[in-house]
Every structure is written in C-alpha cells, then in structure tokens.
Design an enzyme around this catalytic site. Structure first.
Site, PDB file in Angstrom:
ATOM      1  N   LYS A 586       0.804  -1.233   0.000  1.00 43.93           N
ATOM      2  CA  LYS A 586       0.000   0.000   0.000  1.00 43.93           C
ATOM      3  C   LYS A 586       0.832   1.274   0.000  1.00 43.93           C
ATOM      4  O   LYS A 586       0.355   2.341   0.367  1.00 43.93           O
ATOM      5  CB  LYS A 586      -0.979   0.041   1.195  1.00 43.93           C
ATOM      6  CG  LYS A 586      -1.990  -1.056   1.246  1.00 43.93           C
ATOM      7  CD  LYS A 586      -2.636  -1.393  -0.069  1.00 43.93           C
ATOM      8  CE  LYS A 586      -3.485  -0.306  -0.638  1.00 43.93           C
ATOM      9  NZ  LYS A 586      -3.976  -0.678  -1.991  1.00 43.93           N
ATOM     10  N   CYS A 587       2.088   1.145  -0.399  1.00 44.29           N
ATOM     11  CA  CYS A 587       2.920   2.346  -0.446  1.00 44.29           C
ATOM     12  C   CYS A 587       3.140   2.833  -1.878  1.00 44.29           C
ATOM     13  O   CYS A 587       3.885   3.780  -2.104  1.00 44.29           O
ATOM     14  CB  CYS A 587       4.278   2.067   0.216  1.00 44.29           C
ATOM     15  SG  CYS A 587       4.127   1.892   1.988  1.00 44.29           S
ATOM     16  N   ARG A 669       5.788   4.715   2.821  1.00 45.63           N
ATOM     17  CA  ARG A 669       4.879   5.856   2.870  1.00 45.63           C
ATOM     18  C   ARG A 669       4.685   6.231   4.326  1.00 45.63           C
ATOM     19  O   ARG A 669       4.951   5.400   5.217  1.00 45.63           O
ATOM     20  CB  ARG A 669       3.540   5.396   2.288  1.00 45.63           C
ATOM     21  CG  ARG A 669       2.816   6.394   1.497  1.00 45.63           C
ATOM     22  CD  ARG A 669       1.727   5.653   0.771  1.00 45.63           C
ATOM     23  NE  ARG A 669       0.589   6.533   0.549  1.00 45.63           N
ATOM     24  CZ  ARG A 669      -0.595   6.133   0.127  1.00 45.63           C
ATOM     25  NH1 ARG A 669      -0.794   4.839  -0.097  1.00 45.63           N
ATOM     26  NH2 ARG A 669      -1.563   6.991  -0.063  1.00 45.63           N
ATOM     27  N   LYS A 844      -6.378   1.374  -6.949  1.00 46.96           N
ATOM     28  CA  LYS A 844      -5.228   2.197  -6.570  1.00 46.96           C
ATOM     29  C   LYS A 844      -5.719   3.633  -6.453  1.00 46.96           C
ATOM     30  O   LYS A 844      -6.162   4.224  -7.445  1.00 46.96           O
ATOM     31  CB  LYS A 844      -4.110   2.112  -7.615  1.00 46.96           C
ATOM     32  CG  LYS A 844      -3.685   0.701  -7.943  1.00 46.96           C
ATOM     33  CD  LYS A 844      -3.048   0.000  -6.773  1.00 46.96           C
ATOM     34  CE  LYS A 844      -2.751  -1.442  -7.127  1.00 46.96           C
ATOM     35  NZ  LYS A 844      -2.288  -2.219  -5.981  1.00 46.96           N
ATOM     36  N   GLY A 845      -5.632   4.126  -5.264  1.00 47.61           N
ATOM     37  CA  GLY A 845      -6.146   5.469  -5.020  1.00 47.61           C
ATOM     38  C   GLY A 845      -7.579   5.416  -4.535  1.00 47.61           C
ATOM     39  O   GLY A 845      -8.424   6.213  -4.956  1.00 47.61           O
ATOM     40  N   HIS A 848     -10.207   6.889   1.186  1.00 53.80           N
ATOM     41  CA  HIS A 848      -9.901   6.363   2.520  1.00 53.80           C
ATOM     42  C   HIS A 848     -11.070   6.620   3.471  1.00 53.80           C
ATOM     43  O   HIS A 848     -11.768   7.616   3.339  1.00 53.80           O
ATOM     44  CB  HIS A 848      -8.635   7.017   3.084  1.00 53.80           C
ATOM     45  CG  HIS A 848      -7.393   6.513   2.418  1.00 53.80           C
ATOM     46  ND1 HIS A 848      -6.118   6.835   2.825  1.00 53.80           N
ATOM     47  CD2 HIS A 848      -7.226   5.694   1.344  1.00 53.80           C
ATOM     48  CE1 HIS A 848      -5.237   6.236   2.053  1.00 53.80           C
ATOM     49  NE2 HIS A 848      -5.892   5.560   1.136  1.00 53.80           N
TER      50      HIS A 848
HETATM   51  N1  LIG Z   1      -0.094   7.340  -9.715  1.00 51.82           N
HETATM   52  C1  LIG Z   1      -0.786   6.689  -8.801  1.00 51.82           C
HETATM   53  N2  LIG Z   1      -2.036   6.278  -9.056  1.00 51.82           N
HETATM   54  C2  LIG Z   1      -2.734   5.608  -8.139  1.00 51.82           C
HETATM   55  N3  LIG Z   1      -2.267   5.272  -6.941  1.00 51.82           N
HETATM   56  C3  LIG Z   1      -1.017   5.644  -6.625  1.00 51.82           C
HETATM   57  C4  LIG Z   1      -0.233   6.341  -7.553  1.00 51.82           C
HETATM   58  N4  LIG Z   1       0.953   6.589  -6.956  1.00 51.82           N
HETATM   59  C5  LIG Z   1       0.914   6.038  -5.768  1.00 51.82           C
HETATM   60  N5  LIG Z   1      -0.283   5.473  -5.553  1.00 51.82           N
HETATM   61  C6  LIG Z   1      -0.670   4.837  -4.315  1.00 51.82           C
HETATM   62  O1  LIG Z   1      -0.467   3.438  -4.433  1.00 51.82           O
HETATM   63  C7  LIG Z   1      -1.258   2.892  -3.417  1.00 51.82           C
HETATM   64  C8  LIG Z   1      -1.409   1.442  -3.611  1.00 51.82           C
HETATM   65  O2  LIG Z   1      -0.196   0.884  -3.282  1.00 51.82           O
HETATM   66  P1  LIG Z   1       0.254  -0.506  -3.808  1.00 51.82           P
HETATM   67  O3  LIG Z   1       0.204  -0.496  -5.284  1.00 51.82           O
HETATM   68  O4  LIG Z   1       1.577  -0.822  -3.238  1.00 51.82           O
HETATM   69  O5  LIG Z   1      -0.850  -1.462  -3.231  1.00 51.82           O
HETATM   70  S1  LIG Z   1      -0.711  -3.052  -3.110  1.00 51.82           S
HETATM   71  O6  LIG Z   1       0.077  -3.337  -1.936  1.00 51.82           O
HETATM   72  O7  LIG Z   1      -0.116  -3.549  -4.317  1.00 51.82           O
HETATM   73  O8  LIG Z   1      -2.090  -3.503  -2.942  1.00 51.82           O
HETATM   74  C9  LIG Z   1      -2.520   3.669  -3.429  1.00 51.82           C
HETATM   75  O9  LIG Z   1      -3.025   3.709  -2.139  1.00 51.82           O
HETATM   76  P2  LIG Z   1      -4.528   4.134  -1.827  1.00 51.82           P
HETATM   77  O10 LIG Z   1      -4.591   5.591  -2.171  1.00 51.82           O
HETATM   78  O11 LIG Z   1      -4.734   3.889  -0.406  1.00 51.82           O
HETATM   79  O12 LIG Z   1      -5.369   3.299  -2.682  1.00 51.82           O
HETATM   80  C10 LIG Z   1      -2.112   5.021  -3.949  1.00 51.82           C
HETATM   81  O13 LIG Z   1      -2.172   6.018  -2.978  1.00 51.82           O
END
Ligand SMILES: Nc1ncnc2c1ncn2[C@@H]1O[C@H](COP(=O)(O)OS(=O)(=O)O)[C@@H](OP(=O)(O)O)[C@H]1O
Length: 883
Positions: A586-587, A669, A844-845, A848
């Site tokens: 989640k980072c 993060r 992703k994103g 929250h």
């Molecule tokens: N460009 C871009 N677009 C979308 N999301 C982005 C991006 N850069 C970083 N992030 C952040 O990545 C978070 C998800 O992290 P992971 O990909 O490591 O998640 S996982 O562990 O594979 O499930 C995800 O966390 P959440 O916001 O909580 O969903 C995003 O904040």
C-alpha cells in the site's frame, strides 16, 4: 554485448541464414509444429511484457492458419473423393439419358455437372426442366431452406424425374418403382429419412419413406453397395451430392491456391530445391486444374508426383485417349475423319486406377457394374445403328479385373466374400446380342497394324479415395512447407526491419551531444541521487546494451561495414529479476513498477509472483520463477514486485541465495496513511468475500492478550506475511477471520484498543512499523543494494523518485515529466507513453475511510519512535510528521 558480434557476423552471411530456412525440418504436420512449439516454448513463449510478441506467437498463429488450411484442404479433397465415388451415379444418369433422348454419347467425355446440366437427363429428376444440378439444388436447399422445406423440394425434384421417366417409357423401372437415393447420411437425414445401414445384398434395404402421392413408388436409401444393384434390378439412382461445396469455400480454396502458387513461385526462384520445385509444380497444376475436368485434373496431379502415368494422364485430361487409340486401331491418321465416326466413351477418368487397383470385392464389383452399363450403352448404339454388331468392343482394363469380369460373365454370377452380385451373363447378352466384349491390353492403345478396326472402345474403370489420400498428403506437405518458408521469410524481414530501426536510432543518438555521454559514462558518481548506488557491475547480464558508448560502437560497426544485406534482431529470453520491489504494501508498489516500465530498458513481470514468500511456489524452484518473468533483451533489467516480501522473514535469505547482487527497492509511505490505506483495502476485500463458516478469532483490538506497544513480537512479524503465504498458520486464520469480523469495524476501533493503547498486533499497524522488518533485510544485504523510495513523494511528484531509481539501476535517464500528467478526476499522476495514456485502476487510489484526527495524531506519536529507528537503519530521514 555479445549480440553485436553475432549481429554483424550473421548480417554478413544472409546466404547462410537463408539456407538455414530450407534445412528446417518440415516433415511434420501443422499440429506437430504446434506441439513442438509448446515444448520449445520455454524460451519463446508468450509474455505479458511490452516486447513484441515472441516468435512462437507468430509460429503458433501460422500453425493455426495451417491447421485451418488443412481442414479446408481436407474438406475439398473429401468432396473430390465424394465426386469420384458418386461416379456410378453419373454413369447411370448418362445411360438413362442416352436411352431416353438419343443423346450422342461421345459428348459425354466429361461427365461432370456442367455438361450434365445441359443434357436432358431424367435420371436425376428433371434436370433439363429445372436447369439445376442436384448438387446445386441440395446446396441451395441446405443454405436457404429449412430442413423440411428442403426435403420436400428435393422429393419434388425426384418425383419430377420419375414422371419424366415414365413419359419417356424407356429405362423405366418395374412397378412398383423402387427409387434409390444415393446420398450421404447428412443428406439423407436432411431429406428426413432415417438412415439404415445396409448389411447384406441382395436383401433390399429397408423402406423408410413411402410417398403417398405416388403410391407405386417406394423410396429407399441406398448406400454405395446398392449402387451396384442398379443395373441388374433396373432401379433408378438419384445422386445427390454436395461435392461442389459452398461458394465461399470455393473462393477461399481458390485464394489459397493462388497464394500457394505465388508464394511457391517466389520461393522457388530463390531456393532451387527439388522440394520447392515439386510444390511449385503442384501449385501450377492445381491452378490450372480448375480448367480441366476435375477428376482428370485430379489424376493429373497424382501422375505428376508419381511420374508413372504421365502420358496417359495427359491423354485423359485432353479427353482423347479413346480417339487416339481408335485412330491407331483403324489405321486412320486424320482426327477429323475419326470424329466423324460414331463411337462411345463411357468413362475415362478412372483409367489410371485400373492399373493400380487391388482385386478386392469393392473394385471388382464396381467394374462389373461399369461393364454392365457399357453393355447397355452398346445396346443403345446398336439399336441406333451407330455401332455395327459385328464389331468388337474393346475395353481397357487391367488383366485381373478383366479376368474377374469375364469369369463372372461366364459363371453368370460373381461371388465375392462380401457381396453376391446378380449380374447375369444373359442380361448382358440381351443388351449386346452380337457384340463381343474383349479385353484390350495396354499395348492395344498403341498403333497395331494387325488389329482389326473397331467402332467402339469402352474405357471403363473405377476411382477410389486412395488416390485422393496421396494427393492430400502432397498438398499438405506443400502447404506446410510453403507456410513454413513464408513464416521464416516474414520473421527474417521483421528482424531486418527492426535492426534497421535500431540502426536509425543509433545514428540519431550518436549525433546528440557528447555531454550526455560524459554524464552517462560517469553516471552514478555524478548523480546527486546516488547515495545508495553500487559501483560494481550490477546485474547478471551486462547493462550496456544501449548505453551510448555501445550505441556508438554499433553505429560505427554499421557505418564502417558495408551495408549488410540482412540483419538479425537480438533474441529475447526470460531472465531472473535483477531488481525487485520488495514492498511495502500500500505504499505505491504498483505505481512504482508501472512508472519504471516506462523506461525502455526495463521489463516487468505481470502480476505479483510471490515466489519467495510462499513455500509452495518456492518449492517449485528458480526455473519456475524464471518462467514467470517477461521476455527481455540482453541488457534490459527485469523487475518484479511482491509487496509481501518485505514482511516475510524468510524472503531476504531466499533472494540472496538467488542473486547476492540483486537490487532491492523498498517504497515506504507515511506509516499512518499506509495503515489506513491497508485498512481500506482489507475492508474492500472483506465486503466482496463471502463469510467463512466459523470463526474462532478474537479481535486483536479487543484482545487483552495482545502485545503491548513496545517492540512487536516475532509472532506478530510472522503474522504479517502475505495473506496467501503458506509459511504461517496463524496467518491463514487471520486471513479468514479478519475480513469478516474485523473489517466491519472502523479503523479507529481496530487500531486503538479499548484501553486506549495502540493495537500494534493489528496487521495494518504492524506492517507500518518498518524498522521491524527492515533490519532483517539489512542483516542479509548491504545497504547499498537497497533503495528506499519515498512513496508520498512518488504520489506528489514521481519524476525525482524515478530519476533516483534510474541511477540506482545504472540505467540511462529516460523517464521525464513528459511521461506524466495529473489526472484531476483520479487525483493522481497518470502515465503517458508514445502509444498511450494510462492511469492505475480504481483499486489504486481508493477513497480512505474517515479516521478521527485524534486517532491519527495518536498513531503518529506512536510511530514517531519507530520511524526514527527506521531513519537510523536506512540512514535517511523521510520527514514523516510526528503529530
Ligand atoms: N499514480 C498513482 N495512481 C494511483 N495510486 C497511486 C499512484 N501513486 C501512488 N499510488 C498509491 O499506491 C497505493 C497502492 O499501493 P500498492 O500499489 O503498493 O498497493 S498493493 O500493496 O499492491 O495492494 C494507493 O493507495 P490508496 O490511495 O490507499 O489506494 C495510492 O495512494
């Protein structure tokens, strides 16, 4: 770069490469190719990477195409076989026509649909009236009509024939009329007739359909054996055949033939091999075949390949064999004069078969039938005074068949193991009272002064699918060879084109500023991001594939050498990863991987491989792992990401065992935000997961037995592994229990116990205590092998973080601001490459959940101490808030 030498060496020897094309094994069938492909797909299978599809993809496609082609060829050949086997029907039609309409039999050199259409044949059901062959009617019916209507149409068609026959009063069957319908089982089914397998002859086939409108007519379904009864019982045969196939299929076949011809001609010019020549010959003949009478052309193909009866076949396909023979026998040299004479040719196209036929019941019986038919033709000619009764009719057949026939005539009954044919000598004699039927040997076809003149030569015979099988084999081999060569040529051209493109790129980059080169040559030292860089050669493969210095070498090589006629593209292969994103969950691990993938020197594994953290995967071995990797060129960096590596204790050792010099990326993060993100994901998954049947889990937040704030116990660490890890049983429990019970509760409740302490055994919290996991990595790897990526900065402004990573991986700087744009709807940066724009998916994103500010600040205070420990461990202050 070993590829360079090989590239030039190979480029200079196009001839060698070309000859290699022809030495490839081509004995197999397309399916064999597929199988081989599957076996060899180790290094050339498909991949999810952005590389062009590997060769085996093309190969598979070609093989698929071949298989389809084969299917079409088979169908076509099968229909030809059907044509051949229904020849008996043609003959009987011819016979009836001759008797009913006094047709001139010498028109019937080619008893094909085209000529049949123009003849007043009642035997096939009023063809003259309808101007359609039964094939056409059937095809049309099959295509356009519903089964019942089509069946009715065909019945009507048949009845019309019967009516006509009755009117003619010739060749009329005894009453009640028995009508045999000779058709394939599909056709019979189509006609609404149940198909009864015929076992014994002369037992009559079962009557399956009685026509009420014509009470005296019984319809039977005849199979091939029944065809032989036709003459002796004076029954009528209706041949319904779907030989011609649909128009579309014919068009496809024609196109394929054309393609085959053109390609073979082209390849044949380049490659002077007998195989290609043979195939070319085949194609030429096949192309010409459409103008020839089908069966004759068909024989011609075989003849070309067997080279046995070439002369005879050419006679046949010109339809002159009998004329010539007759001319010679009568001593006449003038063809015009010969044409003015009347003589009959019943069937020519099976002449060659007679030479090869076995003395089996089927072929003999068929020949018998032909003779009977011939006899009737002669009778007809005699009646018309077109044949002098004193003349001898010569038949051309191989001795043993003729022997069978004559003996049967003599004994009046031919008995074979399977069938008894009621072919009486007297019935033949009735037909041809004064005509002697004699066998004429092959020599009889040649000029022989001693022989007496003859008015009529009957060339009779049968055809069998066996020859078609030979044809088919040749056709398939030719097709296979063609496509194989085409495929190789296509690849060859692709490689050359790719190499040319690479050369262009090199040319343009070599003309760019020398400053770039200096910077890149000194890469790591000059880069301000490079606090963690490794100075030794980093990867298992040299990273220099496209470094400018090498590019210059390449350019020089290209420029100095005379331009190669052909060039080869470097091959791709699956490599173990040289860099791994090991976490943290989640980072932004996915975002990081996708962003890095914008770099042309990076290939990424699809999905999360979970090799090192799952025992079941790990036990499959490194080869399994390697096969999960994408294809890459030499010098490219393969990266995979599995965030749970970070928290799984066994992983550092395992990765080290694979490659001690591997590069690791740890993206982190701000811990509280990460924990909330983790919670949001767990809750989202829980809502989409059905609840487990039982749960003995006691919520960690309410559990008084939970560890206290201070250092996370090793138990906790174990329980942090990936939900799917097989290394921990407690983890599986957690997997089942957490989503259902915990995730219905708010983050505040889960993160803070009822007594107000932080629930650090709660997974999202425990994972965020980075130093507890990081220290294990630093026990195994040197610090310089690990790059800490700031996940918050990656969200705010990805480029600086990516530049750091490019340096860390010793890659040329490539990713820049032009690769990103801010997507206001998503609230994140999205990626832009030459070909597309791409945002990460919705998971992703995520939005929250709302967490109370009090809880946030409490957590931050809790994490501040852990964060400091983490900063100390990694030697970097990430500046996360402490309140
Ligand atoms: N460009 C871009 N677009 C979308 N999301 C982005 C991006 N850069 C970083 N992030 C952040 O990545 C978070 C998800 O992290 P992971 O990909 O490591 O998640 S996982 O562990 O594979 O499930 C995800 O966390 P959440 O916001 O909580 O969903 C995003 O904040």
């Amino acid at each position: 770069m070993p590829g360079l030498g090989a590239l030039n060496a190979r480029a200079r020897s196009p001839r060698g490469a070309r000859s290699a094309l022809l030495t490839r094994p081509w004995l197999g069938m397309p399916l064999l190719l597929l199988v081989l492909d599957a076996v060899l797909s180790d290094s050339h299978g498909s991949s999810s990477s952005s590389l062009p599809p590997p060769m085996s993809c093309y190969k598979s496609l070609i093989a698929l195409l071949l298989t389809v082609t084969t299917a079409i060829t088979t169908t076509t050949a099968t229909t030809k076989i059907t044509t051949a086997t229904t020849s008996a029907g043609s003959l009987s039609r011819c016979l009836c026509a001759s008797e009913s309409k006094n047709a001139k039999l010498h028109f019937y050199r080619h008893i094909d649909k085209r000529s049949a259409r123009d003849l007043p044949l009642w035997g096939v059901g009023g063809m003259e009236k309808q101007r359609h062959s039964p094939t056409k009617i059937y095809t049309r019916a099959r295509t356009h009509m519903k089964a019942e209507r089509a069946g009715a149409a065909i019945r009507k068609f048949l009845q019309a024939g019967l009516q006509l026959a009755e009117e003619e009063g010739r060749c009329a069957p005894p009453t009640p009329r028995d009508t045999f319908i000779y058709a394939t089982s599909a056709q019979k089914a189509f006609l609404g007739m149940s198909v009864r397998k015929k076992t014994r002859v002369p037992a009559m086939p079962a009557r399956v359909d009685k026509q009420k409108q014509q009470p005296h007519t019984n319809y039977f379904v005849a199979d091939k054996d029944h065809m032989r009864l036709v003459c002796s019982r004076r029954l009528i045969i209706y041949g319904i055949s779907a030989c011609s196939g649909s128009r579309a299929r014919n068009t496809i076949w024609r196109l394929l033939r054309l393609l085959l011809l053109l390609s073979l001609l082209a390849v044949g010019i380049l490659n002077n091999t007998c195989i290609v020549r043979l195939a070319t010959t085949f194609a030429v003949i096949k192309a010409r075949g459409k103008k020839m009478h089908q069966p004759a052309a068909f024989l011609c193909y075989i003849t070309v390949y067997t080279s046995v009866y070439r002369g005879a076949a050419s006679y046949i396909h010109r339809g002159r064999v009998c004329e010539l023979a007759l001319a010679k026998k009568t001593g006449s040299t003038s063809m015009a004069e010969m044409r003015s004479r009347e003589f009959a040719i019943v069937d020519t196209y099976t002449l060659l078969y007679l030479r090869n036929t076995r003395r089996d019941s089927a072929s003999v019986s068929r020949v018998v039938m032909y003779f009977v038919l011939c006899a009737r033709v002669c009778s007809h000619l005699l009646a018309q005074r077109k044949l002098e009764s004193s003349r001898t009719i010569y038949t051309y057949a191989c001795a043993h068949i003729w022997g069978s026939c004559t003996s049967s005539f003599e004994s009046r009954r031919l008995r074979t193991s399977r069938i008894v044919y009621i072919v009486s000598h007297s019935s033949i004699i009735r037909c041809i009272p004064q005509v002697r039927v004699k066998w004429m040997g092959r020599a009889g076809m040649r000029l022989s002064e001693a022989e007496s003149a003859s008015d009529c030569i009957l060339v009779v015979g049968v055809s069998r699918p066996k020859l078609a099988a030979a044809f088919l084999t040749v056709a398939l081999i030719s097709l296979f060879l063609t496509f194989h060569i085409l495929y190789d040529s296509a690849l060859y051209s692709l490689h050359a084109a790719a190499a040319a493109a690479a050369r262009e790129a090199v040319d343009s980059s070599s003309s760019s500023s020398s400053l770039d080169l200096v910077v890149l040559d000194n890469g790591i030292d000059d880069n301000s991001y490079e606090s963690n860089s490794i100075d030794a050669a980093p990867f298992g493969t040299p990273p220099a594939a496209v470094t400018p210095s090498l590019q210059l070498q390449m350019a020089a090589a290209y420029n100095t050498a005379s331009p190669p006629a052909k060039a080869h593209f470097p091959k791709t292969s699956r490599q173990l990863p040289q860099a791994i994103i090991v976490g943290v969950r989640k980072c932004g691990t996915r975002a990081l991987l996708e962003m890095l993938f914008l770099h042309p020197q990076i290939q990424k594994a699809a999905g999360e491989v979970h090799f090192f953290d799952r025992d079941d995967n790990y036990s499959k071995g490194l080869e399994w792992y390697r096969k999960k990797m994408p294809y890459s060129f030499k010098g490219q960096v393969t990266i995979e990401k599995s965030p749970s590596y970070f928290v799984t204790p066994e992983v550092p050792e395992r990765i080290f065992a694979m490659n001690a010099s591997v590069r690791l990326l740890v993206i982190v993060r701000e811990p509280v935000t990460r924990a909330i993100s983790d919670y949001a994901q767990l809750r989202s998954h829980a809502s989409s997961t059905p609840s487990p049947p039982t749960s003995s889990f006691s919520s960690s937040s309410s559990s008084s037995s939970s560890p206290s704030m201070s250092p996370v116990s090793s138990n906790n660490v174990n329980s942090l592994q990936s939900p799917n890890s097989s290394t921990s049983t407690s983890l599986q429990q957690q997997q089942q229990q957490q989503p259902q019970q915990q995730q219905q509760r708010s983050f505040d409740e889960l993160a803070i116990r009822s007594d107000g302490t932080i629930n650090e055994s709660y997974r999202p919290i425990a994972i965020s205590i980075y130093h507890m996991h990081m220290y294990r990595w630093l026990e195994v790897f040197e610090r310089r092998q690990i790059l800490i990526v700031n996940g918050d900065q990656l969200i705010d402004d990805p480029v600086p973080q990516l530049k750091r990573i490019e340096s860390f991986l010793r890659l040329e700087s490539h990713i820049g601001r032009h690769n990103f744009y801010f997507n206001h709807t998503k609230g994140f940066y999205c990626m832009r490459s030459d070909s597309e724009e791409k945002c990460l998916k919705e998971s992703k994103g995520r939005r929250h959940p709302r967490v109370s500010p009090m809880v946030v600040s409490k957590l931050r205070r809790f994490f501040s101490e852990h964060n400091r420990k983490f900063y100390d461990l990694v030697g970097e202050d990430l500046g996360w808030p402490e309140e």
